[in-house]
Scaffold this motif. Structure first.
Motif, PDB file in Angstrom:
ATOM      1  N   ALA A 132       0.850  -1.188   0.000  1.00 38.87           N
ATOM      2  CA  ALA A 132       0.000   0.000   0.000  1.00 38.87           C
ATOM      3  C   ALA A 132       0.883   1.234   0.000  1.00 38.87           C
ATOM      4  O   ALA A 132       1.955   1.241   0.605  1.00 38.87           O
ATOM      5  CB  ALA A 132      -0.889  -0.008   1.245  1.00 38.87           C
ATOM      6  N   LEU A 133       0.430   2.284  -0.689  1.00 39.01           N
ATOM      7  CA  LEU A 133       1.181   3.537  -0.712  1.00 39.01           C
ATOM      8  C   LEU A 133       0.637   4.459   0.357  1.00 39.01           C
ATOM      9  O   LEU A 133      -0.544   4.806   0.348  1.00 39.01           O
ATOM     10  CB  LEU A 133       1.088   4.181  -2.096  1.00 39.01           C
ATOM     11  CG  LEU A 133       1.807   3.406  -3.183  1.00 39.01           C
ATOM     12  CD1 LEU A 133       1.464   3.966  -4.559  1.00 39.01           C
ATOM     13  CD2 LEU A 133       3.313   3.439  -2.957  1.00 39.01           C
ATOM     14  N   THR A 134       1.507   4.838   1.275  1.00 36.83           N
ATOM     15  CA  THR A 134       1.126   5.707   2.382  1.00 36.83           C
ATOM     16  C   THR A 134       1.745   7.084   2.194  1.00 36.83           C
ATOM     17  O   THR A 134       2.968   7.206   2.132  1.00 36.83           O
ATOM     18  CB  THR A 134       1.624   5.103   3.717  1.00 36.83           C
ATOM     19  OG1 THR A 134       1.076   3.794   3.856  1.00 36.83           O
ATOM     20  CG2 THR A 134       1.226   5.969   4.891  1.00 36.83           C
ATOM     21  N   PRO A 135       0.919   8.136   2.083  1.00 31.58           N
ATOM     22  CA  PRO A 135       1.478   9.483   1.956  1.00 31.58           C
ATOM     23  C   PRO A 135       2.282   9.862   3.207  1.00 31.58           C
ATOM     24  O   PRO A 135       1.828   9.633   4.332  1.00 31.58           O
ATOM     25  CB  PRO A 135       0.236  10.365   1.818  1.00 31.58           C
ATOM     26  CG  PRO A 135      -0.824   9.450   1.287  1.00 31.58           C
ATOM     27  CD  PRO A 135      -0.537   8.122   1.942  1.00 31.58           C
ATOM     28  N   VAL A 136       3.484  10.395   2.983  1.00 29.35           N
ATOM     29  CA  VAL A 136       4.336  10.794   4.109  1.00 29.35           C
ATOM     30  C   VAL A 136       4.726  12.271   4.059  1.00 29.35           C
ATOM     31  O   VAL A 136       5.066  12.858   5.087  1.00 29.35           O
ATOM     32  CB  VAL A 136       5.599   9.918   4.221  1.00 29.35           C
ATOM     33  CG1 VAL A 136       5.222   8.490   4.613  1.00 29.35           C
ATOM     34  CG2 VAL A 136       6.424   9.925   2.955  1.00 29.35           C
ATOM     35  N   ILE A 137       4.711  12.881   2.876  1.00 30.00           N
ATOM     36  CA  ILE A 137       5.054  14.298   2.717  1.00 30.00           C
ATOM     37  C   ILE A 137       4.156  14.860   1.621  1.00 30.00           C
ATOM     38  O   ILE A 137       3.942  14.212   0.605  1.00 30.00           O
ATOM     39  CB  ILE A 137       6.518  14.512   2.252  1.00 30.00           C
ATOM     40  CG1 ILE A 137       7.526  13.819   3.145  1.00 30.00           C
ATOM     41  CG2 ILE A 137       6.851  16.003   2.145  1.00 30.00           C
ATOM     42  CD1 ILE A 137       8.929  13.751   2.540  1.00 30.00           C
TER      43      ILE A 137
ATOM     44  N   SER B 283      12.009   7.514  -7.400  1.00 25.81           N
ATOM     45  CA  SER B 283      12.943   8.362  -6.654  1.00 25.81           C
ATOM     46  C   SER B 283      14.034   8.971  -7.526  1.00 25.81           C
ATOM     47  O   SER B 283      14.848   9.752  -7.036  1.00 25.81           O
ATOM     48  CB  SER B 283      13.567   7.558  -5.508  1.00 25.81           C
ATOM     49  OG  SER B 283      14.255   6.436  -6.027  1.00 25.81           O
ATOM     50  N   TYR B 284      14.025   8.648  -8.819  1.00 29.21           N
ATOM     51  CA  TYR B 284      14.972   9.254  -9.762  1.00 29.21           C
ATOM     52  C   TYR B 284      14.295  10.284 -10.662  1.00 29.21           C
ATOM     53  O   TYR B 284      14.929  10.867 -11.536  1.00 29.21           O
ATOM     54  CB  TYR B 284      15.625   8.172 -10.630  1.00 29.21           C
ATOM     55  CG  TYR B 284      16.388   7.161  -9.812  1.00 29.21           C
ATOM     56  CD1 TYR B 284      17.630   7.469  -9.268  1.00 29.21           C
ATOM     57  CD2 TYR B 284      15.837   5.914  -9.559  1.00 29.21           C
ATOM     58  CE1 TYR B 284      18.311   6.542  -8.494  1.00 29.21           C
ATOM     59  CE2 TYR B 284      16.520   4.981  -8.786  1.00 29.21           C
ATOM     60  CZ  TYR B 284      17.754   5.303  -8.260  1.00 29.21           C
ATOM     61  OH  TYR B 284      18.423   4.402  -7.487  1.00 29.21           O
ATOM     62  N   GLY B 285      12.988  10.455 -10.485  1.00 29.91           N
ATOM     63  CA  GLY B 285      12.258  11.420 -11.293  1.00 29.91           C
ATOM     64  C   GLY B 285      11.744  10.871 -12.603  1.00 29.91           C
ATOM     65  O   GLY B 285      11.346  11.625 -13.488  1.00 29.91           O
ATOM     66  N   ASN B 286      11.705   9.543 -12.741  1.00 31.13           N
ATOM     67  CA  ASN B 286      11.179   8.905 -13.950  1.00 31.13           C
ATOM     68  C   ASN B 286       9.744   8.462 -13.731  1.00 31.13           C
ATOM     69  O   ASN B 286       9.411   7.938 -12.656  1.00 31.13           O
ATOM     70  CB  ASN B 286      12.038   7.686 -14.329  1.00 31.13           C
ATOM     71  CG  ASN B 286      13.452   8.088 -14.660  1.00 31.13           C
ATOM     72  OD1 ASN B 286      13.705   9.017 -15.406  1.00 31.13           O
ATOM     73  ND2 ASN B 286      14.402   7.390 -14.062  1.00 31.13           N
TER      74      ASN B 286
ATOM     75  N   GLU C 288      16.455  16.615  -2.459  1.00 29.77           N
ATOM     76  CA  GLU C 288      17.182  17.145  -1.303  1.00 29.77           C
ATOM     77  C   GLU C 288      16.224  17.676  -0.245  1.00 29.77           C
ATOM     78  O   GLU C 288      16.392  17.427   0.941  1.00 29.77           O
ATOM     79  CB  GLU C 288      18.150  18.255  -1.740  1.00 29.77           C
ATOM     80  CG  GLU C 288      19.399  17.743  -2.397  1.00 29.77           C
ATOM     81  CD  GLU C 288      20.189  16.802  -1.513  1.00 29.77           C
ATOM     82  OE1 GLU C 288      20.412  17.129  -0.323  1.00 29.77           O
ATOM     83  OE2 GLU C 288      20.576  15.729  -2.010  1.00 29.77           O
ATOM     84  N   GLU C 289      15.231  18.413  -0.693  1.00 27.72           N
ATOM     85  CA  GLU C 289      14.253  18.968   0.249  1.00 27.72           C
ATOM     86  C   GLU C 289      13.491  17.851   0.959  1.00 27.72           C
ATOM     87  O   GLU C 289      13.256  17.919   2.163  1.00 27.72           O
ATOM     88  CB  GLU C 289      13.288  19.897  -0.483  1.00 27.72           C
ATOM     89  CG  GLU C 289      12.366  20.634   0.455  1.00 27.72           C
ATOM     90  CD  GLU C 289      11.506  21.656  -0.252  1.00 27.72           C
ATOM     91  OE1 GLU C 289      10.393  21.897   0.261  1.00 27.72           O
ATOM     92  OE2 GLU C 289      11.924  22.206  -1.280  1.00 27.72           O
ATOM     93  N   SER C 290      13.137  16.807   0.225  1.00 29.40           N
ATOM     94  CA  SER C 290      12.399  15.706   0.849  1.00 29.40           C
ATOM     95  C   SER C 290      13.296  14.956   1.840  1.00 29.40           C
ATOM     96  O   SER C 290      12.828  14.521   2.889  1.00 29.40           O
ATOM     97  CB  SER C 290      11.828  14.757  -0.200  1.00 29.40           C
ATOM     98  OG  SER C 290      12.831  13.988  -0.826  1.00 29.40           O
ATOM     99  N   ARG C 291      14.572  14.797   1.522  1.00 33.27           N
ATOM    100  CA  ARG C 291      15.501  14.118   2.441  1.00 33.27           C
ATOM    101  C   ARG C 291      15.627  14.878   3.760  1.00 33.27           C
ATOM    102  O   ARG C 291      15.776  14.278   4.819  1.00 33.27           O
ATOM    103  CB  ARG C 291      16.885  13.990   1.804  1.00 33.27           C
ATOM    104  CG  ARG C 291      17.032  12.747   0.989  1.00 33.27           C
ATOM    105  CD  ARG C 291      18.491  12.496   0.626  1.00 33.27           C
ATOM    106  NE  ARG C 291      18.509  11.858  -0.676  1.00 33.27           N
ATOM    107  CZ  ARG C 291      18.950  12.401  -1.789  1.00 33.27           C
ATOM    108  NH1 ARG C 291      19.497  13.599  -1.775  1.00 33.27           N
ATOM    109  NH2 ARG C 291      18.895  11.753  -2.917  1.00 33.27           N
TER     110      ARG C 291
END
Length: 133
Positions: free
Chosen positions: A49-54, A125-128, A71-74
């Motif tokens: 399941a996909l859980t929203p975190v941000i 996570s690579y923007g693809n 970077e901002e998300s990290r």
């Protein structure tokens, strides 16, 4: 067709009205009540399941490349597996404000929680762009 974050940014700049992008970062998790088959699939990188975190909104100028967004998300300390993106159009040459984006962003988070993801662009996570299903 949009296949990457850079394609998305290019497309946003080609719109008649300025855009505000809505981002919901999600982590793949296995529900507690998962069956042994679901657990095995999850271990192979399938299902869950996909859980929203941000969640955050930005103009394309505030997040011109995916690296800055990563970077901002990290900096939040939250790990994530996929980010869903939607766009809002402005009016009269002005992009929507952060205040105007709050209700649509909240609705987007709830939609994702319910599994309704077809209206959003999923990126890894690579923007693809990725296909979920």
């Amino acid at each position: 067709m949009i296949s990457s974050y850079s394609d998305l940014i290019q497309a946003s700049h080609s719109q008649q009205e300025p855009q505000r992008l809505l981002f919901v970062f999600c982590r793949a998790e296995l529900p507690d009540e998962a069956s042994p088959e679901e657990r095995a699939a999850f271990e192979r990188g399938e299902g869950g399941a996909l859980t929203p975190v941000i969640c955050v909104d930005k103009t394309p100028e505030e997040a011109p490349d995916f690296g800055a967004l990563q970077e901002e998300s990290r900096a939040t300390g939250q790990s994530w597996d996929v980010v869903f993106v939607a766009a809002m159009s402005g009016r009269g040459g002005t992009p929507p404000s952060t205040d105007e984006a709050q209700q649509p962003l909240t609705m987007m988070v709830e939609s994702i929680r319910l599994g309704h993801i077809s209206n959003y662009l999923p990126l890894d996570s690579y923007g693809n762009a990725v296909s979920l299903g």
